[in-house]
Design a protein around this motif. Structure first.
Motif, PDB file in Angstrom:
ATOM      1  N   VAL A   1       0.835  -1.203   0.000  1.00 63.55           N
ATOM      2  CA  VAL A   1       0.000   0.000   0.000  1.00 63.55           C
ATOM      3  C   VAL A   1       0.869   1.251   0.000  1.00 63.55           C
ATOM      4  O   VAL A   1       0.651   2.185  -0.786  1.00 63.55           O
ATOM      5  N   ILE A   2       1.860   1.271   0.878  1.00 63.46           N
ATOM      6  CA  ILE A   2       2.737   2.443   0.973  1.00 63.46           C
ATOM      7  C   ILE A   2       3.483   2.663  -0.336  1.00 63.46           C
ATOM      8  O   ILE A   2       3.589   3.795  -0.829  1.00 63.46           O
ATOM      9  N   ALA A   3       3.978   1.579  -0.924  1.00 60.87           N
ATOM     10  CA  ALA A   3       4.715   1.712  -2.192  1.00 60.87           C
ATOM     11  C   ALA A   3       3.811   2.214  -3.309  1.00 60.87           C
ATOM     12  O   ALA A   3       4.204   3.066  -4.116  1.00 60.87           O
ATOM     13  N   THR A   4       2.583   1.695  -3.341  1.00 62.38           N
ATOM     14  CA  THR A   4       1.634   2.118  -4.378  1.00 62.38           C
ATOM     15  C   THR A   4       1.312   3.598  -4.256  1.00 62.38           C
ATOM     16  O   THR A   4       1.328   4.346  -5.249  1.00 62.38           O
ATOM     17  N   GLU A   5       1.025   4.036  -3.029  1.00 56.36           N
ATOM     18  CA  GLU A   5       0.659   5.434  -2.837  1.00 56.36           C
ATOM     19  C   GLU A   5       1.861   6.354  -3.015  1.00 56.36           C
ATOM     20  O   GLU A   5       1.733   7.464  -3.559  1.00 56.36           O
ATOM     21  N   ALA A   6       3.038   5.917  -2.597  1.00 57.40           N
ATOM     22  CA  ALA A   6       4.245   6.730  -2.785  1.00 57.40           C
ATOM     23  C   ALA A   6       4.531   6.930  -4.267  1.00 57.40           C
ATOM     24  O   ALA A   6       4.910   8.021  -4.713  1.00 57.40           O
TER      25      ALA A   6
ATOM     26  N   ALA B   1       2.324   6.891  -6.660  1.00 61.51           N
ATOM     27  CA  ALA B   1       1.315   7.799  -7.201  1.00 61.51           C
ATOM     28  C   ALA B   1       1.639   9.253  -6.874  1.00 61.51           C
ATOM     29  O   ALA B   1       1.483  10.145  -7.717  1.00 61.51           O
ATOM     30  N   ILE B   2       2.105   9.487  -5.666  1.00 60.52           N
ATOM     31  CA  ILE B   2       2.457  10.855  -5.271  1.00 60.52           C
ATOM     32  C   ILE B   2       3.628  11.358  -6.113  1.00 60.52           C
ATOM     33  O   ILE B   2       3.636  12.508  -6.584  1.00 60.52           O
ATOM     34  N   ALA B   3       4.610  10.504  -6.324  1.00 60.83           N
ATOM     35  CA  ALA B   3       5.757  10.898  -7.151  1.00 60.83           C
ATOM     36  C   ALA B   3       5.306  11.248  -8.564  1.00 60.83           C
ATOM     37  O   ALA B   3       5.867  12.138  -9.217  1.00 60.83           O
ATOM     38  N   GLY B   4       4.266  10.558  -9.040  1.00 64.07           N
ATOM     39  CA  GLY B   4       3.760  10.822 -10.376  1.00 64.07           C
ATOM     40  C   GLY B   4       3.049  12.157 -10.515  1.00 64.07           C
ATOM     41  O   GLY B   4       2.821  12.641 -11.641  1.00 64.07           O
ATOM     42  N   LEU B   5       2.698  12.774  -9.403  1.00 66.60           N
ATOM     43  CA  LEU B   5       2.036  14.082  -9.446  1.00 66.60           C
ATOM     44  C   LEU B   5       3.009  15.209  -9.766  1.00 66.60           C
ATOM     45  O   LEU B   5       2.632  16.212 -10.384  1.00 66.60           O
ATOM     46  N   GLU B   6       4.239  15.040  -9.367  1.00 66.15           N
ATOM     47  CA  GLU B   6       5.197  16.144  -9.466  1.00 66.15           C
ATOM     48  C   GLU B   6       5.354  16.702 -10.878  1.00 66.15           C
ATOM     49  O   GLU B   6       5.317  17.925 -11.071  1.00 66.15           O
ATOM     50  N   PRO B   7       5.503  15.858 -11.905  1.00 68.02           N
ATOM     51  CA  PRO B   7       5.668  16.416 -13.256  1.00 68.02           C
ATOM     52  C   PRO B   7       4.432  17.168 -13.760  1.00 68.02           C
ATOM     53  O   PRO B   7       4.531  17.940 -14.715  1.00 68.02           O
ATOM     54  N   ARG B   8       3.277  16.959 -13.140  1.00 66.97           N
ATOM     55  CA  ARG B   8       2.051  17.618 -13.594  1.00 66.97           C
ATOM     56  C   ARG B   8       1.886  19.025 -13.020  1.00 66.97           C
ATOM     57  O   ARG B   8       0.962  19.736 -13.401  1.00 66.97           O
TER      58      ARG B   8
ATOM     59  N   GLU C   1      -5.694   1.897  -7.484  1.00 63.68           N
ATOM     60  CA  GLU C   1      -5.906   2.082  -6.055  1.00 63.68           C
ATOM     61  C   GLU C   1      -5.051   1.081  -5.275  1.00 63.68           C
ATOM     62  O   GLU C   1      -4.702   0.016  -5.774  1.00 63.68           O
ATOM     63  N   ALA C   2      -4.747   1.444  -4.040  1.00 67.57           N
ATOM     64  CA  ALA C   2      -4.008   0.521  -3.184  1.00 67.57           C
ATOM     65  C   ALA C   2      -4.890  -0.629  -2.727  1.00 67.57           C
ATOM     66  O   ALA C   2      -4.395  -1.713  -2.392  1.00 67.57           O
ATOM     67  N   CYS C   3      -6.197  -0.408  -2.720  1.00 68.71           N
ATOM     68  CA  CYS C   3      -7.141  -1.469  -2.359  1.00 68.71           C
ATOM     69  C   CYS C   3      -7.015  -2.612  -3.365  1.00 68.71           C
ATOM     70  O   CYS C   3      -7.130  -2.402  -4.581  1.00 68.71           O
ATOM     71  N   PRO C   4      -6.762  -3.852  -2.922  1.00 70.87           N
ATOM     72  CA  PRO C   4      -6.578  -4.964  -3.852  1.00 70.87           C
ATOM     73  C   PRO C   4      -7.813  -5.269  -4.693  1.00 70.87           C
ATOM     74  O   PRO C   4      -7.717  -5.847  -5.769  1.00 70.87           O
ATOM     75  N   LEU C   5      -8.987  -4.814  -4.213  1.00 73.39           N
ATOM     76  CA  LEU C   5     -10.214  -5.006  -4.980  1.00 73.39           C
ATOM     77  C   LEU C   5     -10.412  -3.897  -6.009  1.00 73.39           C
ATOM     78  O   LEU C   5     -11.298  -3.988  -6.858  1.00 73.39           O
ATOM     79  N   GLY C   6      -9.593  -2.847  -5.878  1.00 72.73           N
ATOM     80  CA  GLY C   6      -9.728  -1.721  -6.787  1.00 72.73           C
ATOM     81  C   GLY C   6     -10.997  -0.942  -6.566  1.00 72.73           C
ATOM     82  O   GLY C   6     -11.475  -0.244  -7.465  1.00 72.73           O
ATOM     83  N   LEU C   7     -11.569  -1.044  -5.368  1.00 73.55           N
ATOM     84  CA  LEU C   7     -12.865  -0.419  -5.098  1.00 73.55           C
ATOM     85  C   LEU C   7     -12.764   0.747  -4.115  1.00 73.55           C
ATOM     86  O   LEU C   7     -13.303   1.830  -4.373  1.00 73.55           O
ATOM     87  N   ALA C   8     -12.120   0.530  -2.982  1.00 68.84           N
ATOM     88  CA  ALA C   8     -12.061   1.574  -1.951  1.00 68.84           C
ATOM     89  C   ALA C   8     -11.119   2.691  -2.385  1.00 68.84           C
ATOM     90  O   ALA C   8      -9.973   2.432  -2.765  1.00 68.84           O
TER      91      ALA C   8
END
Length: 336
Positions: free
Chosen positions: A25-30, A32-39, A158-165
């Motif tokens: 979860v932490i790796a997934t969200e980290a 995603a956050i890194a991907g915001l910077e170029p935008r 999403e970090a949720c394994p179901l891709g829902l939350a």
């Protein structure tokens, strides 16, 4: 009646699996956050300029989990120099829309950009000429296309394994909101003193706003004796005023020295001192540490810590003793 669902049987958790899940979860969200910077570019600058030019407030709105994030963004903006508040989009169409004025700016959050409650109020917002900033994960969505500026908070998954939350998506929105707040803070020249004024009850507010004059003992509560006072008289004054020391002052109230518990112990250990006949002037500490009434209470705490003392006398510009405080006063004021 529909039968109540049967709860899943308890499964003994495997420590390794739990750790792997949390780290994923932490790796997934980290990521995603890194991907915001170029935008962060022209659109972000445009959004900041709209808010800086706003003569009213920033109205932040969103539904569901986006609504929770929107509330936090509004709170962060408000506490960092940008007047802001949250409006629930569902309530807006039932009267709360009147809270939004023509000189405001609206920041609308919806990852899909198709949230019905948010889209329903857009015509009323646009009709009043209110600038609209959209924060979505879908640049081609209805909300994004109707906005004056769009902030792209899209994620891969999403970090949720179901891709829902909503997990990674809400984190990305929160980070963009924080980026807005801090960029605006710096653009406004917002200072720590400004922050303290909006957080007077917080520890930072107390450290930055509370003055010595707010916490010191004054008037008859300040222990003071003349230099010719006996050791007994000094001890009585110390006991009555409960500060563990007394100021020694001349007939104009100017500071000559201080007599403390430490001075008493040193006198008791010195065989050459005549305790019965000595005056307090013979036993006091000359040139004690003092502080002015307009200094921050936090400065008193730093001074006490630096010099390993528990109390301070407060003097005016002419060295007249006007107050006193000790470490317990700072503790009660929650400065330390």
């Amino acid at each position: 009646m529909n039968p109540r669902p049967t709860p899943h049987a308890a499964i003994e958790p495997q420590p390794d699996a739990i750790v792997r899940s949390a780290r994923a979860v932490i790796a997934t969200e980290a990521s995603a956050i890194a991907g915001l910077e170029p935008r962060i570019g022209d659109d972000f600058v445009h959004a900041c300029r709209l808010i800086l030019a706003c003569q009213g407030r920033v109205v932040v709105t969103g539904m569901g989990k986006s609504g929770h994030v929107a509330r936090k963004i509004a709170a962060t903006l408000a506490s960092t120099g940008t007047p802001a508040f949250f409006v629930h989009p569902g309530e807006a169409s039932h009267g709360d829309l009147g809270m939004i004025q023509p000189n405001d700016v609206v920041l609308a959050l919806s990852y899909s950009g198709e949230t019905d409650e948010v889209l329903f109020i857009l015509p009323m917002i646009k009709r009043q000429g209110i600038p609209l900033i959209a924060l979505t994960g879908k640049p081609g969505s209805s909300l994004a296309s109707q906005a004056d500026v769009h902030l792209d908070g899209s994620i891969t998954n999403e970090a949720c394994p179901l891709g829902l939350a909503p997990t990674t998506s809400t984190t990305a929105a929160l980070v963009l909101g924080d980026a807005l707040a801090i960029a605006l803070l710096e653009a406004r020249g917002f200072t720590s003193d400004d922050f303290a004024r909006s957080h007077p009850a917080g520890s930072l507010g107390r450290r930055l706003l509370l003055r010595i004059s707010d916490v010191m003992h004054s008037g008859d509560n300040v222990p003071r004796v003349p230099p010719e006072a006996s050791l007994t008289a000094a001890l009585v004054e110390m006991t009555r005023k409960h500060l563990g020391m007394t100021a020694v002052v001349d007939d104009q109230g100017r500071l000559l020295g201080v007599f403390t518990d430490g001075d008493l112990r040193r006198a008791l250990d010195d065989e050459d001192v005549n305790l019965r006949g000595a005056t307090v002037a013979e036993l006091m500490t000359r040139g004690p540490k003092t502080i002015g009434p307009d200094k921050l209470a936090s400065e008193a705490a730093q001074l006490m810590e630096k010099h390993q003392i528990n109390a301070l006398l407060v003097v005016d510009t002419e060295r007249r003793v006007i107050g006193a405080l000790n470490i317990h006063d700072l503790l009660r004021a929650r400065v330390v």
